[in-house]
Design a protein around this motif. Sequence first.
Motif, PDB file in Angstrom:
ATOM      1  N   SER A  38      -5.624 -11.924  -8.333  1.00 33.09           N
ATOM      2  CA  SER A  38      -5.460 -10.705  -7.537  1.00 33.09           C
ATOM      3  C   SER A  38      -6.729 -10.404  -6.752  1.00 33.09           C
ATOM      4  O   SER A  38      -6.664  -9.968  -5.598  1.00 33.09           O
ATOM      5  N   SER A  41      -6.795 -12.697  -3.766  1.00 36.24           N
ATOM      6  CA  SER A  41      -5.880 -12.212  -2.726  1.00 36.24           C
ATOM      7  C   SER A  41      -6.463 -11.013  -1.991  1.00 36.24           C
ATOM      8  O   SER A  41      -6.329 -10.899  -0.774  1.00 36.24           O
ATOM      9  N   LEU A  42      -7.099 -10.127  -2.735  1.00 33.95           N
ATOM     10  CA  LEU A  42      -7.703  -8.948  -2.126  1.00 33.95           C
ATOM     11  C   LEU A  42      -8.828  -9.335  -1.178  1.00 33.95           C
ATOM     12  O   LEU A  42      -8.916  -8.829  -0.051  1.00 33.95           O
ATOM     13  N   ASP A  44      -9.222 -12.170   0.333  1.00 40.60           N
ATOM     14  CA  ASP A  44      -8.649 -12.859   1.490  1.00 40.60           C
ATOM     15  C   ASP A  44      -7.990 -11.887   2.467  1.00 40.60           C
ATOM     16  O   ASP A  44      -7.930 -12.166   3.663  1.00 40.60           O
ATOM     17  N   SER A  45      -7.501 -10.764   1.969  1.00 37.25           N
ATOM     18  CA  SER A  45      -6.779  -9.829   2.838  1.00 37.25           C
ATOM     19  C   SER A  45      -7.700  -8.902   3.630  1.00 37.25           C
ATOM     20  O   SER A  45      -7.277  -8.320   4.621  1.00 37.25           O
ATOM     21  N   ILE A  46      -8.937  -8.740   3.199  1.00 35.80           N
ATOM     22  CA  ILE A  46      -9.866  -7.852   3.896  1.00 35.80           C
ATOM     23  C   ILE A  46     -10.922  -8.701   4.588  1.00 35.80           C
ATOM     24  O   ILE A  46     -11.746  -9.331   3.933  1.00 35.80           O
ATOM     25  N   PRO A  47     -10.895  -8.715   5.937  1.00 35.66           N
ATOM     26  CA  PRO A  47     -11.875  -9.538   6.641  1.00 35.66           C
ATOM     27  C   PRO A  47     -13.291  -8.969   6.503  1.00 35.66           C
ATOM     28  O   PRO A  47     -13.475  -7.766   6.356  1.00 35.66           O
ATOM     29  N   LEU A 105     -11.126  -0.590   0.098  1.00 40.89           N
ATOM     30  CA  LEU A 105      -9.677  -0.427   0.178  1.00 40.89           C
ATOM     31  C   LEU A 105      -9.292   0.858   0.895  1.00 40.89           C
ATOM     32  O   LEU A 105      -8.242   0.942   1.517  1.00 40.89           O
ATOM     33  N   PRO A 108     -10.171   0.957   5.814  1.00 35.43           N
ATOM     34  CA  PRO A 108      -9.873  -0.296   6.525  1.00 35.43           C
ATOM     35  C   PRO A 108     -10.393  -0.282   7.960  1.00 35.43           C
ATOM     36  O   PRO A 108     -10.839   0.740   8.483  1.00 35.43           O
TER      37      PRO A 108
END
Length: 129
Positions: A38, A41-42, A44-47, A105, A108
Amino acid sequence: LLGLRASNNSRIDARELFLLKSRTALTHVFRSVDTLNSLISLVDSIPNMVIGDHIADQVSLSIIGIERACTAMEEGNLNLALLHSSLARDAAEKSFSDPSILALLYFPDDQKFAIYIPLFISCSSRTLR
């Protein structure tokens, strides 16, 4: 529920204790792996996410704990497997719930643009005059 048989006496036999320790150690290992996935994934999802050294250290501790727990289970040392799997789970949870990650988080990139665009427009309009 735990795979243990109901008995009239309050003692548990060696087989039940083995099952309980094995299941608990495996649960800790699986949850550690799930938490680390997780986190991946986190990230990877936030540039442009910066991971601090303390988070990297917690991830390393978790991976080492998972490896040691698996080795201890293969050797049949369930007490050591429980110890390492518990430490791995704690380290994984600490890395995932670190305040520096949680702060990203709630702020953004689109909100950054919404805040800074009016500032840049007013500054650029003054310099273009």
